[in-house]
Structure formats: structure tokens, C-alpha cells
Design a protein around this motif. Structure first.
Motif, PDB file in Angstrom:
ATOM      1  N   SER A  85       0.813  -1.322   0.172  1.00  0.00           N
ATOM      2  CA  SER A  85      -0.033   0.149  -0.045  1.00  0.00           C
ATOM      3  C   SER A  85       0.825   1.216  -0.023  1.00  0.00           C
ATOM      4  CB  SER A  85      -0.974   0.045   1.164  1.00  0.00           C
ATOM      5  OG  SER A  85      -0.239   0.017   2.349  1.00  0.00           O
ATOM      6  N   MET A  86       2.096   1.300  -0.314  1.00  0.00           N
ATOM      7  CA  MET A  86       3.054   2.176  -0.160  1.00  0.00           C
ATOM      8  C   MET A  86       3.537   2.760  -1.596  1.00  0.00           C
ATOM      9  SD  MET A  86       4.784   2.658   3.647  1.00  0.00           S
ATOM     10  CE  MET A  86       4.789   4.194   3.563  1.00  0.00           C
ATOM     11  N   VAL A  87       3.390   3.921  -2.032  1.00  0.00           N
ATOM     12  CA  VAL A  87       3.756   4.313  -3.276  1.00  0.00           C
ATOM     13  C   VAL A  87       5.108   5.431  -3.149  1.00  0.00           C
ATOM     14  CG1 VAL A  87       3.428   5.472  -5.392  1.00  0.00           C
ATOM     15  CG2 VAL A  87       1.905   3.587  -4.417  1.00  0.00           C
ATOM     16  N   ASP A  88       6.013   5.447  -3.723  1.00  0.00           N
ATOM     17  CA  ASP A  88       6.907   6.455  -3.839  1.00  0.00           C
ATOM     18  C   ASP A  88       6.329   7.753  -4.530  1.00  0.00           C
ATOM     19  OD1 ASP A  88       9.366   8.338  -4.734  1.00  0.00           O
ATOM     20  OD2 ASP A  88      10.409   6.500  -4.189  1.00  0.00           O
ATOM     21  N   PRO A  89       6.577   9.021  -3.702  1.00  0.00           N
ATOM     22  CA  PRO A  89       6.164  10.208  -4.573  1.00  0.00           C
ATOM     23  C   PRO A  89       6.611  10.392  -5.980  1.00  0.00           C
ATOM     24  CG  PRO A  89       6.805  10.623  -2.292  1.00  0.00           C
ATOM     25  CD  PRO A  89       7.380   9.285  -2.548  1.00  0.00           C
ATOM     26  N   ALA A  90       7.946  10.037  -6.133  1.00  0.00           N
ATOM     27  CA  ALA A  90       8.260  10.083  -7.436  1.00  0.00           C
ATOM     28  C   ALA A  90       7.564   9.356  -8.392  1.00  0.00           C
ATOM     29  CB  ALA A  90       9.833   9.639  -7.661  1.00  0.00           C
ATOM     30  N   VAL A  91       6.945   8.209  -8.085  1.00  0.00           N
ATOM     31  CA  VAL A  91       6.013   7.463  -8.937  1.00  0.00           C
ATOM     32  C   VAL A  91       4.899   8.255  -9.305  1.00  0.00           C
ATOM     33  CG1 VAL A  91       4.726   5.420  -9.251  1.00  0.00           C
ATOM     34  CG2 VAL A  91       6.870   5.075  -8.551  1.00  0.00           C
ATOM     35  N   TYR A  92       4.353   8.749  -8.342  1.00  0.00           N
ATOM     36  CA  TYR A  92       3.275   9.711  -8.530  1.00  0.00           C
ATOM     37  C   TYR A  92       3.398  10.862  -9.299  1.00  0.00           C
ATOM     38  CZ  TYR A  92      -0.815  12.543  -7.346  1.00  0.00           C
ATOM     39  OH  TYR A  92      -1.810  13.327  -7.403  1.00  0.00           O
ATOM     40  N   VAL A 145      -2.375  10.298   1.272  1.00  0.00           N
ATOM     41  CA  VAL A 145      -3.089   9.381   0.410  1.00  0.00           C
ATOM     42  C   VAL A 145      -2.518   9.718  -0.920  1.00  0.00           C
ATOM     43  CG1 VAL A 145      -5.305   8.055  -0.216  1.00  0.00           C
ATOM     44  CG2 VAL A 145      -4.598   8.724   2.327  1.00  0.00           C
ATOM     45  N   LEU A 146      -2.336   8.714  -1.967  1.00  0.00           N
ATOM     46  CA  LEU A 146      -2.236   9.088  -3.494  1.00  0.00           C
ATOM     47  C   LEU A 146      -3.330   8.006  -4.022  1.00  0.00           C
ATOM     48  CD1 LEU A 146       1.693   8.634  -3.770  1.00  0.00           C
ATOM     49  CD2 LEU A 146       0.379  10.733  -3.509  1.00  0.00           C
ATOM     50  N   ARG A 147      -4.067   8.638  -4.999  1.00  0.00           N
ATOM     51  CA  ARG A 147      -5.208   7.763  -5.358  1.00  0.00           C
ATOM     52  C   ARG A 147      -5.143   8.185  -7.094  1.00  0.00           C
ATOM     53  NH1 ARG A 147     -11.195  10.174  -5.327  1.00  0.00           N
ATOM     54  NH2 ARG A 147     -10.488  11.388  -7.134  1.00  0.00           N
ATOM     55  N   PHE A 148      -5.375   6.797  -7.544  1.00  0.00           N
ATOM     56  CA  PHE A 148      -5.171   6.660  -9.299  1.00  0.00           C
ATOM     57  C   PHE A 148      -6.510   6.256  -9.561  1.00  0.00           C
ATOM     58  CE2 PHE A 148      -0.815   6.327  -7.231  1.00  0.00           C
ATOM     59  CZ  PHE A 148      -0.259   7.083  -7.969  1.00  0.00           C
ATOM     60  N   CYS A 149      -7.004   6.750 -10.542  1.00  0.00           N
ATOM     61  CA  CYS A 149      -8.346   6.477 -10.882  1.00  0.00           C
ATOM     62  C   CYS A 149      -7.999   6.121 -12.627  1.00  0.00           C
ATOM     63  CB  CYS A 149      -9.561   7.709 -10.722  1.00  0.00           C
ATOM     64  SG  CYS A 149      -9.939   7.642  -9.054  1.00  0.00           S
ATOM     65  N   ARG A 199      -7.189   4.087 -19.336  1.00  0.00           N
ATOM     66  CA  ARG A 199      -6.203   5.174 -19.277  1.00  0.00           C
ATOM     67  C   ARG A 199      -6.401   5.716 -17.723  1.00  0.00           C
ATOM     68  NH1 ARG A 199      -2.580   5.083 -23.068  1.00  0.00           N
ATOM     69  NH2 ARG A 199      -3.688   4.845 -25.159  1.00  0.00           N
ATOM     70  N   LEU A 200      -5.316   6.246 -17.398  1.00  0.00           N
ATOM     71  CA  LEU A 200      -5.348   6.842 -16.120  1.00  0.00           C
ATOM     72  C   LEU A 200      -6.276   8.211 -16.415  1.00  0.00           C
ATOM     73  CD1 LEU A 200      -4.420   7.229 -13.196  1.00  0.00           C
ATOM     74  CD2 LEU A 200      -2.318   8.623 -13.954  1.00  0.00           C
ATOM     75  N   ALA A 201      -7.117   8.229 -15.636  1.00  0.00           N
ATOM     76  CA  ALA A 201      -8.035   9.432 -15.723  1.00  0.00           C
ATOM     77  C   ALA A 201      -7.961  10.501 -14.754  1.00  0.00           C
ATOM     78  CB  ALA A 201      -9.779   8.892 -15.440  1.00  0.00           C
ATOM     79  N   GLU A 202      -7.397  10.021 -13.447  1.00  0.00           N
ATOM     80  CA  GLU A 202      -7.220  11.069 -12.688  1.00  0.00           C
ATOM     81  C   GLU A 202      -6.365  10.695 -11.646  1.00  0.00           C
ATOM     82  OE1 GLU A 202     -10.640  13.689 -10.418  1.00  0.00           O
ATOM     83  OE2 GLU A 202     -10.097  12.239  -9.236  1.00  0.00           O
ATOM     84  N   LYS A 203      -5.418  11.526 -10.959  1.00  0.00           N
ATOM     85  CA  LYS A 203      -4.725  11.352  -9.736  1.00  0.00           C
ATOM     86  C   LYS A 203      -4.878  12.385  -8.889  1.00  0.00           C
ATOM     87  CE  LYS A 203      -0.283  13.076 -11.359  1.00  0.00           C
ATOM     88  NZ  LYS A 203       1.048  12.724 -11.548  1.00  0.00           N
ATOM     89  N   ALA A 204      -5.125  12.060  -7.608  1.00  0.00           N
ATOM     90  CA  ALA A 204      -5.276  12.897  -6.417  1.00  0.00           C
ATOM     91  C   ALA A 204      -4.419  12.537  -5.424  1.00  0.00           C
ATOM     92  CB  ALA A 204      -6.561  12.893  -6.094  1.00  0.00           C
ATOM     93  N   GLU A 255       7.741  11.829   3.423  1.00  0.00           N
ATOM     94  CA  GLU A 255       7.590  12.446   4.664  1.00  0.00           C
ATOM     95  C   GLU A 255       6.122  12.846   4.652  1.00  0.00           C
ATOM     96  OE1 GLU A 255       9.763  12.650   7.249  1.00  0.00           O
ATOM     97  OE2 GLU A 255      11.006  11.171   5.892  1.00  0.00           O
ATOM     98  N   PRO A 256       5.531  12.543   6.183  1.00  0.00           N
ATOM     99  CA  PRO A 256       4.319  13.122   6.402  1.00  0.00           C
ATOM    100  C   PRO A 256       4.283  14.679   6.215  1.00  0.00           C
ATOM    101  CG  PRO A 256       4.719  11.633   7.993  1.00  0.00           C
ATOM    102  CD  PRO A 256       5.937  11.826   7.210  1.00  0.00           C
TER     103      PRO A 256
END
Length: 121
Positions: A39-46, A102-106, A111-116, A94-95
Motif C-alpha cells: 500500500s505504499m508508493v514513492d512520491p516520484a512514481v506519483y 494518500v495517493l489515489r489513481f483512477c 487510461r489514467l483518468a485522474e490522480k489525486a 515524509e508526512p
């Protein structure tokens, strides 16, 4: 003689309970680490993925996301885009202001429609 037998039985029960507690603790730590892996993603991936990227390419960069904390990650976020399928993760960065992000991918139509991103509630 009876006192000695009772003491041995008591010590045996305490030993079994202690071993069971150690096994349960070990299992719990393992589950927690497994949850973190999924459940953890690097911010660089985001930051690297963009709206419109192919879903398969984006999902290849993400962990499975299937964990028992998924429902908690959904709380407090923006509304999901109509007809999309979303995946939620915790940022490994870092918090911010003492709160995890929270990183959300929709995804929609492959296709990736939205990330938040938003603070965890």
C-alpha cells in the motif's frame, strides 16, 4: 508430590502460552510489513505518471494495493470520477503537517483518468 505436579503443569501452560504469544506477535509484524509493501508508493512514481497514460503501464509501477487499510484510505478524499476504477496508496514520503498523504489513481477506458493526493483522515 501433588504440589510438584501442579507446578509442572502450570509451567507447561505458561510456556505454551508464551510461545503462542511470540508466534502471534511475529505473525502480526509480518502482516504489518506485508501491508506496507502493498500500500505504499514513492512520491516520484506519483509525479512521473500523467493523466492519459495507459492503465497497464501505470499499474506496472504500482504495488497491488490490496490491503485491509484500503477502506480507511478512501475516507476524506475527493469524489471518484464517474465510471472509473480507483486504487489508493499511502505516500512513502515524509508526512506533511504530521499527516500521511494518500495517493489515489483512477482509471477509465484503459487510461489514467485522474490522480489525486490528500491527507489521510
Amino acid at each position: 508430590m501433588a504440589q510438584r505436579k501442579g507446578c509442572l503443569i502450570g509451567c507447561g501452560v505458561a510456556l505454551v502460552l508464551g510461545a503462542g504469544l511470540i508466534v502471534a506477535l511475529f505473525f502480526g509484524v509480518g502482516k504489518f510489513l506485508d501491508m506496507a509493501d502493498k500500500s505504499m508508493v514513492d512520491p516520484a512514481v506519483y509525479g512521473a505518471v500523467k493523466t492519459g497514460d495507459a492503465e497497464s503501464e501505470v499499474r506496472d509501477r504500482l504495488p497491488s494495493g490490496e490491503s485491509f487499510v484500503k477502506s480507511a484510505l478512501k475516507e476524506g478524499g475527493p469524489a471518484e470520477p464517474e465510471g472509473s476504477t480507483c486504487a489508493w496508496y499511502i505516500s512513502s514520503g515524509e508526512p506533511k503537517n504530521g499527516e500521511e498523504t494518500v495517493l489515489r489513481f483512477c482509471f477509465k477506458d484503459g487510461r489514467l483518468a485522474e490522480k489525486a493526493q490528500y491527507p489521510m483522515k
